[in-house]
Design an enzyme around this catalytic site. Sequence first.
Site, PDB file in Angstrom:
ATOM      1  N   ARG A  78     -28.556 -15.382 -89.453  1.00  0.00           N
ATOM      2  CA  ARG A  78     -27.543 -15.078 -88.426  1.00  0.00           C
ATOM      3  C   ARG A  78     -26.521 -16.201 -88.483  1.00  0.00           C
ATOM      4  O   ARG A  78     -26.856 -17.367 -88.259  1.00  0.00           O
ATOM      5  CB  ARG A  78     -28.172 -14.988 -87.039  1.00  0.00           C
ATOM      6  CG  ARG A  78     -27.142 -14.945 -85.924  1.00  0.00           C
ATOM      7  CD  ARG A  78     -27.718 -14.581 -84.570  1.00  0.00           C
ATOM      8  NE  ARG A  78     -28.081 -13.177 -84.509  1.00  0.00           N
ATOM      9  CZ  ARG A  78     -28.225 -12.482 -83.387  1.00  0.00           C
ATOM     10  NH1 ARG A  78     -28.028 -13.075 -82.222  1.00  0.00           N
ATOM     11  NH2 ARG A  78     -28.564 -11.215 -83.415  1.00  0.00           N
TER      12      ARG A  78
ATOM     13  N   HIS B 160     -23.793  -6.073 -88.192  1.00  0.00           N
ATOM     14  CA  HIS B 160     -25.129  -6.267 -87.624  1.00  0.00           C
ATOM     15  C   HIS B 160     -25.986  -5.083 -88.073  1.00  0.00           C
ATOM     16  O   HIS B 160     -26.344  -4.219 -87.275  1.00  0.00           O
ATOM     17  CB  HIS B 160     -25.011  -6.337 -86.096  1.00  0.00           C
ATOM     18  CG  HIS B 160     -26.206  -6.923 -85.401  1.00  0.00           C
ATOM     19  ND1 HIS B 160     -27.312  -7.413 -86.071  1.00  0.00           N
ATOM     20  CD2 HIS B 160     -26.473  -7.092 -84.071  1.00  0.00           C
ATOM     21  CE1 HIS B 160     -28.190  -7.863 -85.183  1.00  0.00           C
ATOM     22  NE2 HIS B 160     -27.708  -7.679 -83.977  1.00  0.00           N
TER      23      HIS B 160
ATOM     24  N   GLN C 152     -29.310  -3.947 -86.357  1.00  0.00           N
ATOM     25  CA  GLN C 152     -29.074  -3.311 -85.063  1.00  0.00           C
ATOM     26  C   GLN C 152     -28.757  -1.827 -85.243  1.00  0.00           C
ATOM     27  O   GLN C 152     -29.361  -0.967 -84.604  1.00  0.00           O
ATOM     28  CB  GLN C 152     -27.901  -4.014 -84.361  1.00  0.00           C
ATOM     29  CG  GLN C 152     -27.587  -3.451 -83.004  1.00  0.00           C
ATOM     30  CD  GLN C 152     -28.695  -3.716 -82.004  1.00  0.00           C
ATOM     31  OE1 GLN C 152     -29.087  -4.854 -81.814  1.00  0.00           O
ATOM     32  NE2 GLN C 152     -29.223  -2.680 -81.364  1.00  0.00           N
TER      33      GLN C 152
ATOM     34  N   ASP D  78     -20.923  -2.226 -76.255  1.00  0.00           N
ATOM     35  CA  ASP D  78     -21.340  -3.610 -76.511  1.00  0.00           C
ATOM     36  C   ASP D  78     -20.382  -4.506 -75.731  1.00  0.00           C
ATOM     37  O   ASP D  78     -19.348  -4.046 -75.215  1.00  0.00           O
ATOM     38  CB  ASP D  78     -21.284  -3.894 -78.027  1.00  0.00           C
ATOM     39  CG  ASP D  78     -21.804  -5.288 -78.389  1.00  0.00           C
ATOM     40  OD1 ASP D  78     -22.472  -5.925 -77.544  1.00  0.00           O
ATOM     41  OD2 ASP D  78     -21.538  -5.749 -79.518  1.00  0.00           O
TER      42      ASP D  78
ATOM     43  N   CYS E  62     -26.673  -2.643 -77.496  1.00  0.00           N
ATOM     44  CA  CYS E  62     -27.494  -3.512 -78.355  1.00  0.00           C
ATOM     45  C   CYS E  62     -28.128  -4.645 -77.560  1.00  0.00           C
ATOM     46  O   CYS E  62     -29.132  -5.203 -77.983  1.00  0.00           O
ATOM     47  CB  CYS E  62     -26.646  -4.059 -79.491  1.00  0.00           C
ATOM     48  SG  CYS E  62     -25.200  -4.981 -78.912  1.00  0.00           S
TER      49      CYS E  62
ATOM     50  N   ARG F 190     -36.074  -2.425 -82.597  1.00  0.00           N
ATOM     51  CA  ARG F 190     -35.646  -3.457 -83.549  1.00  0.00           C
ATOM     52  C   ARG F 190     -36.861  -3.946 -84.343  1.00  0.00           C
ATOM     53  O   ARG F 190     -36.806  -4.111 -85.554  1.00  0.00           O
ATOM     54  CB  ARG F 190     -35.016  -4.650 -82.801  1.00  0.00           C
ATOM     55  CG  ARG F 190     -33.693  -4.371 -82.106  1.00  0.00           C
ATOM     56  CD  ARG F 190     -32.557  -4.158 -83.077  1.00  0.00           C
ATOM     57  NE  ARG F 190     -32.434  -5.234 -84.047  1.00  0.00           N
ATOM     58  CZ  ARG F 190     -31.792  -6.392 -83.837  1.00  0.00           C
ATOM     59  NH1 ARG F 190     -31.172  -6.611 -82.704  1.00  0.00           N
ATOM     60  NH2 ARG F 190     -31.723  -7.320 -84.787  1.00  0.00           N
TER      61      ARG F 190
HETATM   62  N1   CP Z   1     -29.043  -7.224 -80.100  1.00  0.00           N
HETATM   63  C1   CP Z   1     -29.269  -8.446 -80.589  1.00  0.00           C
HETATM   64  O1   CP Z   1     -29.077  -8.722 -81.784  1.00  0.00           O
HETATM   65  O2   CP Z   1     -29.746  -9.316 -79.669  1.00  0.00           O
HETATM   66  P1   CP Z   1     -29.924 -10.883 -79.880  1.00  0.00           P
HETATM   67  O3   CP Z   1     -28.561 -11.485 -79.955  1.00  0.00           O
HETATM   68  O4   CP Z   1     -30.701 -11.351 -78.679  1.00  0.00           O
HETATM   69  O5   CP Z   1     -30.682 -11.112 -81.169  1.00  0.00           O
HETATM   70  N1  NVA Z   2     -21.165  -8.127 -80.612  1.00  0.00           N
HETATM   71  C1  NVA Z   2     -22.186  -9.029 -80.137  1.00  0.00           C
HETATM   72  C2  NVA Z   2     -23.538  -8.533 -80.522  1.00  0.00           C
HETATM   73  C3  NVA Z   2     -24.690  -9.350 -80.032  1.00  0.00           C
HETATM   74  C4  NVA Z   2     -25.999  -8.804 -80.443  1.00  0.00           C
HETATM   75  C5  NVA Z   2     -21.950 -10.424 -80.673  1.00  0.00           C
HETATM   76  O1  NVA Z   2     -21.628 -10.573 -81.852  1.00  0.00           O
HETATM   77  O2  NVA Z   2     -22.051 -11.378 -79.893  1.00  0.00           O
END
Ligand code: CP
Ligand code: NVA
Length: 310
Positions: free
Chosen positions: A106, A133, A136, A226, A266, A294
Amino acid sequence: MSDASLRHVLSVMDLTADEIRRVFAISKDLKEKLRSGVREPLLPGRTMALLFEKPSLRTRVSFETAMAHLGGTTLFLGADVGWGKRESASDFTQVLSQYVDLIVCRTTAHSRLEELARYATCPVINGLTDLSHPCQALADLFTLDEIHGPLEGKRLAYIGDANNVARSLAICCGKLGVELAIASPKQYSFDREFLDRLARNVPEVKLLQTEDPREAVRGAIGVYTDVWTSMGQEAESVVRRQALAQYQVNAALMELAPEGAVFLHCLPAKRGEEVTDEVIDGHYSAVIVQAANRMHVQKGLMAWLLNAID
Ligand code: CP
Ligand code: NVA
């Protein structure tokens, strides 16, 4: 020496529709087995590095738990490992690949993930970048399939910022024959570069782009949103709140969706911004099962990617 059989999942574009369906079938099987108390150790002794440069609850814990259920081990690597700081990215990644069987990453810029994949000699999975992502979106389509399958020819509505999650949804929907109807203000809609790439790589995609949330939810089996301000965009939050104010998913909007349509997010959610309490806690909300999936889908993805299943 490069390994031609090495596969990475940096985007849903890295998977064919058949491969996505295969991952879903494995995930479904493993989910059912877990329900009856069976944790099949398909990856005994395997090790996974979670290289994370942004906060996470779902992605981190669902990957760690999935790997534990499969009989493997996880190493969580935060800032102290010094990726790109203590040594070159090339040295870092080649060395890390000697110790682990899989890297889930990440990070901020997608190019950073691509650089990691370039030097890695084990598979790399995208755990979220500014661009996408994929894990997700896979879990989201798996969830929709459980509730409303078969999905082909159906519509999913996405309301709000056309961000990393929305891009991955567009690709995954396109591959699985689901129409994505996305409602965003012009300045927060998909950019031309992404749309060109989508059309080139997923020519079968069916995308409705509109500025009107009511048009998007019409006929949809799910309404997805989101946050308006993603991680790393905090300096823009005031401007974004203003621009996206008309894109809140509230009970009035959900009423325009057909009977049986589910609400998806998400998570984490910013209640009172992109979604109201009433909707996220409503009878049609599927956000908790979506989050739970997930783990099941990543289990299927890892078992498939590491060739643990015939
Ligand atoms: N939806 C998601 O990726 O959540 P986190 O940021 O908690 O991993
Ligand atoms: N769009 C959000 C998703 C988090 C899971 C972000 O990137 O912060």
